[in-house]
Design a protein around this motif. Structure first.
Motif, PDB file in Angstrom:
ATOM      1  N   UNK A  30     -12.927   2.692 -30.767  1.00 58.40           N
ATOM      2  CA  UNK A  30     -11.652   2.047 -30.460  1.00 58.40           C
ATOM      3  C   UNK A  30     -11.198   2.343 -29.027  1.00 58.40           C
ATOM      4  N   UNK A  31     -11.992   1.960 -28.026  1.00 58.78           N
ATOM      5  CA  UNK A  31     -11.566   2.215 -26.637  1.00 58.78           C
ATOM      6  C   UNK A  31     -10.260   1.475 -26.333  1.00 58.78           C
ATOM      7  N   UNK A  32      -9.412   2.136 -25.549  1.00 63.08           N
ATOM      8  CA  UNK A  32      -8.074   1.584 -25.322  1.00 63.08           C
ATOM      9  C   UNK A  32      -7.549   2.022 -23.963  1.00 63.08           C
ATOM     10  N   UNK A  33      -6.706   1.184 -23.397  1.00 58.48           N
ATOM     11  CA  UNK A  33      -6.031   1.459 -22.131  1.00 58.48           C
ATOM     12  C   UNK A  33      -4.536   1.377 -22.394  1.00 58.48           C
ATOM     13  N   UNK A  34      -3.834   2.493 -22.207  1.00 58.69           N
ATOM     14  CA  UNK A  34      -2.383   2.530 -22.386  1.00 58.69           C
ATOM     15  C   UNK A  34      -1.703   2.381 -21.028  1.00 58.69           C
ATOM     16  N   UNK A  35      -1.003   1.279 -20.841  1.00 58.17           N
ATOM     17  CA  UNK A  35      -0.295   1.039 -19.587  1.00 58.17           C
ATOM     18  C   UNK A  35       1.132   1.562 -19.734  1.00 58.17           C
ATOM     19  N   UNK A  36       1.545   2.542 -18.921  1.00 58.30           N
ATOM     20  CA  UNK A  36       2.902   3.092 -19.044  1.00 58.30           C
ATOM     21  C   UNK A  36       3.955   2.049 -18.703  1.00 58.30           C
ATOM     22  N   UNK A  37       5.123   2.196 -19.308  1.00 59.53           N
ATOM     23  CA  UNK A  37       6.151   1.166 -19.156  1.00 59.53           C
ATOM     24  C   UNK A  37       6.606   0.968 -17.721  1.00 59.53           C
ATOM     25  N   UNK A  38       6.434   1.953 -16.859  1.00 55.13           N
ATOM     26  CA  UNK A  38       6.889   1.795 -15.472  1.00 55.13           C
ATOM     27  C   UNK A  38       6.083   0.738 -14.720  1.00 55.13           C
ATOM     28  N   UNK A  39       4.884   0.377 -15.212  1.00 50.96           N
ATOM     29  CA  UNK A  39       4.082  -0.658 -14.553  1.00 50.96           C
ATOM     30  C   UNK A  39       4.118  -1.987 -15.293  1.00 50.96           C
ATOM     31  N   UNK A  40       4.823  -2.036 -16.408  1.00 49.81           N
ATOM     32  CA  UNK A  40       4.821  -3.222 -17.252  1.00 49.81           C
ATOM     33  C   UNK A  40       6.045  -4.085 -16.964  1.00 49.81           C
ATOM     34  N   UNK A  41       5.834  -5.362 -16.854  1.00 45.44           N
ATOM     35  CA  UNK A  41       6.906  -6.302 -16.523  1.00 45.44           C
ATOM     36  C   UNK A  41       8.087  -6.169 -17.479  1.00 45.44           C
ATOM     37  N   UNK A  42       7.813  -6.044 -18.783  1.00 48.00           N
ATOM     38  CA  UNK A  42       8.870  -5.966 -19.793  1.00 48.00           C
ATOM     39  C   UNK A  42       9.348  -4.536 -20.040  1.00 48.00           C
ATOM     40  N   UNK A  43       8.852  -3.595 -19.247  1.00 49.06           N
ATOM     41  CA  UNK A  43       9.251  -2.188 -19.359  1.00 49.06           C
ATOM     42  C   UNK A  43       9.071  -1.651 -20.772  1.00 49.06           C
ATOM     43  N   UNK A  44       7.851  -1.831 -21.289  1.00 49.28           N
ATOM     44  CA  UNK A  44       7.455  -1.233 -22.561  1.00 49.28           C
ATOM     45  C   UNK A  44       5.992  -0.869 -22.453  1.00 49.28           C
TER      46      UNK A  44
ATOM     47  N   UNK B  52      -5.255   4.907 -14.567  1.00 46.23           N
ATOM     48  CA  UNK B  52      -5.567   6.311 -14.324  1.00 46.23           C
ATOM     49  C   UNK B  52      -6.414   6.839 -15.475  1.00 46.23           C
ATOM     50  N   UNK B  53      -7.228   7.825 -15.186  1.00 44.39           N
ATOM     51  CA  UNK B  53      -8.069   8.421 -16.233  1.00 44.39           C
ATOM     52  C   UNK B  53      -7.268   8.803 -17.470  1.00 44.39           C
ATOM     53  N   UNK B  54      -6.081   9.350 -17.249  1.00 40.23           N
ATOM     54  CA  UNK B  54      -5.264   9.826 -18.364  1.00 40.23           C
ATOM     55  C   UNK B  54      -4.768   8.694 -19.260  1.00 40.23           C
ATOM     56  N   UNK B  55      -4.906   7.451 -18.810  1.00 40.69           N
ATOM     57  CA  UNK B  55      -4.427   6.307 -19.584  1.00 40.69           C
ATOM     58  C   UNK B  55      -5.544   5.645 -20.385  1.00 40.69           C
ATOM     59  N   UNK B  56      -6.754   6.201 -20.302  1.00 35.03           N
ATOM     60  CA  UNK B  56      -7.917   5.644 -20.986  1.00 35.03           C
ATOM     61  C   UNK B  56      -8.290   6.531 -22.167  1.00 35.03           C
ATOM     62  N   UNK B  57      -8.607   5.903 -23.304  1.00 36.71           N
ATOM     63  CA  UNK B  57      -8.902   6.667 -24.503  1.00 36.71           C
ATOM     64  C   UNK B  57     -10.125   6.117 -25.228  1.00 36.71           C
ATOM     65  N   UNK B  58     -10.937   7.033 -25.748  1.00 40.02           N
ATOM     66  CA  UNK B  58     -12.057   6.705 -26.634  1.00 40.02           C
ATOM     67  C   UNK B  58     -13.046   5.727 -26.000  1.00 40.02           C
ATOM     68  N   UNK B  59     -13.330   5.912 -24.711  1.00 35.40           N
ATOM     69  CA  UNK B  59     -14.232   4.978 -24.030  1.00 35.40           C
ATOM     70  C   UNK B  59     -15.627   4.954 -24.647  1.00 35.40           C
TER      71      UNK B  59
END
Length: 376
Positions: free
Chosen positions: A194-208, A183-190
């Motif tokens: 230091x461009x970065x993509x923050x994946x929220x824990x609800x979509x991450x296998x290890x829940x982090x 989602x747009x809100x998960x993208x930073x400094x494109x």
């Protein structure tokens, strides 16, 4: 005396439940929304759909009519052996393992105080299953070149954003589920350093939370996928505006899709078939990127961080908003960025390499596409 009789009657009702009844109740229980560590309300068991599928496909047909109290260890072992032998479709040790896990969860849950549908789980001391052999598929440089250029063609029967998502998995080493909901809100400094993509824990296998640095190649893919200013999901569904592409879209695009119409089954060939490539899965793209990184000389620890294979109590904490978005440029991020930048540079080198084989392959692909079109 009357109270004892009522208690006994209630217990008899509980012990008279069939496996189908407790499966239905278990699935309903798993789906109930509860508050998670990040404050969001989500299903009690977030992977409930997979568990429900195993219960419904592998356990219900064989044991559904049986009283749960009467299911024995022998029943579970026999069912497991039949799955391995292919009596439920393709022989699969993996499906037998999934069945055992789902059955164990079901009967342990059914035996908990307050339910008492069974006195104990039958899923104990079962014979060991044969070990599963992990997938080792890695795309060669020629295959990467053919695949990458093939994804840029407009005559293939899969939408552009799904094809961009496949590129993105190869470039970022993220899992399909983690990247498809970007989602747009998960993208930073494109547009910064230091461009970065923050994946929220609800979509991450290890829940982090995963903070994944983005290479210049990854940023290019994102900017192409975000076709309009009001588009919120990077890989938006071509059918449902405002929603990400389906979680199976990438896998379906690679292997092809089957369609039942007027009792006739038709298949849309997958990208692997159309491009003349040996079959592979989206997850194999992660393995390919990791292998490229290893060949470039990066150590296993740094590559593992990019794959989110490193677990620690510290990494499982939810990243505070300000720290996560502004100040977190730690050594860990620098190591990951070096690996992913190196992979991106190597992919650019490979894709720009000799095209003779790719062009020959393109001719074969064109013939496949013509044959496909002639069926309609």
């Amino acid at each position: 005396m009357a109270e004892t009789f009522r208690d006994q009657k209630a217990m008899n009702v509980k012990r008279g439940k069939t496996v189908t009844e407790i499966i239905d109740e278990r699935i309903k229980w798993m789906k109930v929304p509860v508050k998670k560590p990040d404050g969001e309300m989500r299903p009690r068991l977030e992977s409930w759909e997979n568990t429900a599928s195993h219960l419904n496909r592998l356990i219900r047909p064989r044991l559904g009519k049986k009283l749960a109290m009467e299911v024995t260890k022998h029943d579970i072992a026999t069912l497991s052996n039949d799955i391995v032998a292919g009596k439920f479709g393709k022989p699969s040790v993996s499906n037998a393992r999934h069945m055992r896990k789902a059955a164990s969860g079901l009967f342990n849950w059914a035996a908990e105080a307050g339910r008492d549908y069974v006195t104990a789980s039958p899923c104990v001391n079962l014979p060991k299953l044969d070990p599963e052999h992990p997938r080792t598929r890695v795309l060669s440089a020629d295959e990467i070149r053919i695949f990458w250029h093939g994804l840029d063609r407009n005559d293939l029967p899969y939408d552009r954003r799904t094809r961009l998502a496949l590129k993105f998995e190869l470039v970022t080493m993220l899992r399909s589920r983690e990247l498809l909901g970007a989602h747009r809100d998960e993208l930073f400094d494109l547009d910064g350093e230091h461009p970065r993509f923050d994946v929220p824990l609800k979509r991450v296998k290890k829940r982090r939370v995963i903070q994944q640095p983005l290479s210049d190649l990854a940023v290019e893919i994102i900017k192409e996928a975000l076709a309009s200013d009001d588009q919120q999901f990077v890989f938006e569904s071509p059918m449902y505006k405002g929603q990400p592409v389906h979680r199976k879209a990438m896998a379906d695009a690679l292997r092809g899709t089957k369609l039942e119409k007027n009792k006739d089954k038709t298949k849309t060939p997958g990208l692997c078939e159309l491009l003349g490539l040996k079959p592979f899965t989206p997850h194999d793209l992660r393995r390919t990127a990791a292998t490229l990184a290893g060949d470039l000389g990066f150590d296993d620890a740094s590559i593992a961080k990019c794959l989110d294979h490193v677990a620690s109590k510290k990494s499982e904490q939810i990243v505070p908003t300000v720290t996560g978005k502004v100040y977190n440029h730690s050594k860990r991020m620098k190591e990951k960025r070096a690996v992913l930048d190196g992979v991106a540079a190597e992919l650019r080198r490979i894709v720009a390499g000799p095209v003779a084989k790719a062009l020959a392959q393109e001719g074969a692909t064109a013939r496949r596409l013509i044959a496909y079109a002639d069926r309609f």
